[in-house]
Write a protein that holds these residues in place. Structure first.
Motif, PDB file in Angstrom:
ATOM      1  N   GLY B  30     -10.795   8.575   0.687  1.00 40.91           N
ATOM      2  CA  GLY B  30     -10.042   9.980   0.714  1.00 40.91           C
ATOM      3  C   GLY B  30      -8.947   9.778   1.857  1.00 40.91           C
ATOM      4  N   VAL B  31      -8.123   8.662   1.986  1.00 39.21           N
ATOM      5  CA  VAL B  31      -6.929   8.781   2.680  1.00 39.21           C
ATOM      6  C   VAL B  31      -5.708   8.005   1.756  1.00 39.21           C
ATOM      7  N   THR B  32      -4.594   8.018   2.559  1.00 41.08           N
ATOM      8  CA  THR B  32      -3.333   7.382   1.871  1.00 41.08           C
ATOM      9  C   THR B  32      -3.256   6.019   2.042  1.00 41.08           C
ATOM     10  N   GLN B  34      -1.107   4.154   3.260  1.00 40.37           N
ATOM     11  CA  GLN B  34      -0.614   3.859   4.350  1.00 40.37           C
ATOM     12  C   GLN B  34      -1.500   3.855   5.527  1.00 40.37           C
ATOM     13  N   THR B  35      -2.400   4.890   5.392  1.00 40.54           N
ATOM     14  CA  THR B  35      -3.616   4.588   6.316  1.00 40.54           C
ATOM     15  C   THR B  35      -4.316   3.268   6.335  1.00 40.54           C
ATOM     16  N   ALA B  38      -2.217   0.645   7.973  1.00 41.73           N
ATOM     17  CA  ALA B  38      -2.209   0.794   9.386  1.00 41.73           C
ATOM     18  C   ALA B  38      -3.631   0.148  10.089  1.00 41.73           C
ATOM     19  N   ASN B  43      -3.307  -1.293  13.896  1.00 42.11           N
ATOM     20  CA  ASN B  43      -2.294  -0.235  14.293  1.00 42.11           C
ATOM     21  C   ASN B  43      -2.840   1.084  14.505  1.00 42.11           C
ATOM     22  N   TYR B  44      -4.073   1.255  14.010  1.00 42.91           N
ATOM     23  CA  TYR B  44      -4.655   2.529  13.743  1.00 42.91           C
ATOM     24  C   TYR B  44      -6.081   2.425  13.767  1.00 42.91           C
ATOM     25  N   SER B  45      -6.840   3.160  14.868  1.00 42.11           N
ATOM     26  CA  SER B  45      -8.262   3.267  14.834  1.00 42.11           C
ATOM     27  C   SER B  45      -8.735   4.590  14.334  1.00 42.11           C
ATOM     28  N   PRO B  46      -9.292   4.312  13.038  1.00 43.07           N
ATOM     29  CA  PRO B  46      -9.839   5.283  12.201  1.00 43.07           C
ATOM     30  C   PRO B  46     -10.763   6.358  13.045  1.00 43.07           C
ATOM     31  N   SER B  47     -11.273   7.471  12.494  1.00 42.95           N
ATOM     32  CA  SER B  47     -12.098   8.190  13.179  1.00 42.95           C
ATOM     33  C   SER B  47     -13.492   7.705  12.783  1.00 42.95           C
ATOM     34  N   LEU B  50     -14.510   8.296   9.301  1.00 46.45           N
ATOM     35  CA  LEU B  50     -13.693   7.387   8.302  1.00 46.45           C
ATOM     36  C   LEU B  50     -14.238   5.904   8.429  1.00 46.45           C
TER      37      LEU B  50
END
Lengths: 148, 73
Positions: B30-32, B34-35, B38, B43-47, B50
């Motif tokens: 349930g994310v894009t 692009q996420t 990342a 580059n991005y640490s998910p919750s 997630l």
């Protein structure tokens, strides 16, 4: 370049374009009265009141045009969902935008205390609004490009 | 306090699961896309939520998906 990055750039250009065109049009109608006369206050009141709907309509039109052109050129559609990263980026950029606008508001109040004409305060407020929107769009672009 | 470098095995896990695409994984959690890109790049640490959802898609433990990179390696 992702859809969100392109959208941030389009928002940035539209903010600058709308404000520049609208300001150029309105400044021509600036009253040639004393800078402290009621006419000047009426002018700036009208400036802000008209700017709001003009800006909303122009941004909607520009956004629709962007979506159509982008869909034709890249066959890429707008992401159907807004996920946690989108919300975090939105929050972060809104926070930075708020800091800039608050600084502009304080500067506008300083101009009143410093005995500058009221027009200076209104111009500083408009500049603060535009710069804060630009900061919001630039920071969104930066965060989407970086990942977060 | 030193910053932890969180890395992940998502790319390998996708490959091991019938070469699942980033878009397929994004749709499942349930994310894009692009996420997911990342997250894979680090580059991005998910919750936490997630992260657990991603682990559940691969039917594995969270530690098999995300791990803290050893600074000395």
């Amino acid at each position: 370049m992702s859809y969100q990055e392109k959208r941030s750039l389009v928002n940035l250009v539209s903010v600058v374009l709308i404000t520049a065109v609208y300001s150029a049009y309105m400044i021509q109608r600036y009253p040639e009265a004393s800078p402290y006369s009621p006419e000047v206050f009426r002018f700036w009141g009208a400036f802000f009141l008209i700017l709001i709907p003009v800006s909303i309509v122009a941004r909607i039109v520009i956004y629709i045009l962007f979506a159509i052109i982008n869909a034709i050129a890249t066959r890429e559609e707008e992401p159907p969902i807004t996920d946690e990263r989108d919300r975090l980026i939105e929050l972060k950029s809104a926070q930075m935008s708020l800091y800039v606008f608050t600084a502009g508001f304080v500067l506008a109040m300083v101009s009143l205390v410093a005995d500058m004409p009221p027009s200076a305060m209104f111009i500083i407020l408009i500049c603060a609004g535009v710069v804060s929107e630009m900061v919001s769009d630039i920071s969104q672009f930066y965060y989407y490009r970086r990942g977060f | 306090m030193e910053k932890l470098i969180i890395n992940n095995n998502i790319r390998r896990l996708r490959f091991d699961h019938d070469e699942m695409t980033q878009q397929q994984l994004a749709d499942k959690v349930g994310v894009t896309r692009q996420t997911i890109v990342a997250i894979e790049k680090g580059n991005y640490s998910p919750s936490l939520e997630l992260a657990f959802r991603i682990a559940r898609v691969f039917n594995t433990a969270l530690e098999q998906v995300f791990f803290i990179e050893d600074k000395h390696s």
